[in-house]
Scaffold this active site. Structure first.
Site: not given
Ligand code: PLP
Length: 357
Positions: A73, A139, A167, A185, A221, A303
């Site tokens: 995102t 997706n 995907q 992920h 960071t 979502c």
């Protein structure tokens, strides 16, 4: 529990977990340095990040650089907001990260999509289009979009091409584009880290200001542990791509047989076979999900599910509200077994049959 929601997220590969452990760095370790510090511990952490950057880059086309972000995102926000070029042409089946960011930044031209879920690159574009966003693999329904043709079309139109390959990355050869967004992920890496691949020569403005990390494009960071996990997952995906794809194909064949009485949403062709999106007339999906509590599947995108709204992707390919709301998405991959598909199908089919009584 049986996990069939691979489009929402995937289990962390043991190899990625192993690579991360060292860089979580407790007080007795030498591995908690800030990768942007110039002392030895900082340089060690920075070196680990550069190893991972190479591993992540190895799944992208040559001729570009990897900018680490906190998610896909964020990578998409950097691409759209950072290119600042508008107006943007987007496919209507993009993830909300693309749709909402494009509409937040300026005029949007919504492209057409066929009932098969394919966004045809031959369609008319507004003359002033400066950025095109068409994803690689959807997706919700798994359609593989004609991204090579979209790259050509963007060149012809003098526009930049952004491809959301979340995907696809780690599963199939990744898109040809000017900017490519990915997320760790979704292919057995950790949550909380993503990347934007930028073709050499593409210039972006910084979106997140601060310490000037990541070539000044994404201040903040970096997390050596998350990035090491991302790199290890990419390395593994590259080594196992054929084996994983063959396994997914076997799961797909078994799943198609096991759900033979259901209607497939989207086309069977040009599809990532780790995604089975199917419907059954009159099905109450909420009831089905509560009756099959031990099977993790989705009523749309992660979502969108829970919102009660029919999926914008299923609507875009021409399904009615009722059809969209009677659809389920099953996602499977590397660690799914044929037996799990079998047991999930038995539970889901029995619960769906019960509803029909
Ligand atoms: N794009 C697609 C196609 C996705 O499936 C997702 C995740 O659901 C995203 C973007 C957002 O990814 P992230 O979770 O890294 O923000």
């Amino acid at each position: 529990m049986i996990y069939l929601d691979y489009q929402a997220t995937t289990p962390l590969a043991p190899e990625a977990r192993e690579a991360m452990m060292r860089w979580l760095g407790g007080p007795d370790s030498d591995c908690f340095g800030n990768p942007h510090s110039s002392h030895r511990m900082g340089r060690m952490a920075a070196a680990a990040i550069e190893v991972a950057r190479e591993e992540v880059a190895a799944l992208f086309p040559p001729g570009g650089k990897v900018i680490f972000t906190g998610s896909a995102t964020e990578a998409i926000n950097l691409a759209i907001r950072g290119s600042g070029v508008g107006p943007v042409a987007v496919s209507p089946i993009e993830h909300a990260a693309v749709l909402d960011t494009a509409s937040a930044t300026g005029p949007v031209h919504m492209l057409d999509v066929s009932p098969d879920g394919v966004c045809d690159p031959a369609q008319v574009l507004p003359a002033d289009t400066r950025l095109i966003a068409v994803m690689q693999v959807n997706n919700e329904i798994g359609m593989i979009e004609p991204f090579i043709e979209w790259m050509g079309r963007a060149r012809q139109a003098g526009a930049l091409y952004l491809c959301d390959a979340v995907q696809a990355y780690g599963k199939i050869a990744v898109a040809q584009a000017d900017m490519i967004a990915v997320s760790a992920h979704k292919f057995h890496g950790p949550k909380g880290v993503g990347a934007l691949w930028l073709r050499d020569g593409v210039r972006l403005n910084e979106v997140q200001t601060g310490g000037g990390q990541e070539r000044g494009l994404r201040s903040g960071t970096l997390s050596p542990a998350l990035i090491a996990g991302f790199g290890a997952a990419a390395k593994l995906a590259k080594e196992r791509m054929e084996e994983d794809a063959a396994h997914v194909e076997a799961l797909w064949v078994r799943a198609r047989e096991a759900f033979a009485g259901w209607t497939l949403n989207g086309s069977e062709d040009a599809r990532w076979h780790g995604n089975l999106n199917i419907r059954r007339d009159g099905l109450d999906v909420n009831r089905l999900m509560s009756d099959c509590r031990n099977v993790m599947f989705s009523a749309g995108s992660a979502c969108a599910s829970g919102s009660g709204r029919p999926s914008h992707v299923l609507k875009a390919i021409g399904l009615s509200d009722r059809q969209a709301k009677s659809s389920i998405r099953l996602g499977f991959g590397r660690y799914t077994t044929l037996d799990e598909i079998e047991r999930a199908a038995q539970a889901i089919n029995a619960a769906a049959k019960e509803q029909a009584l």
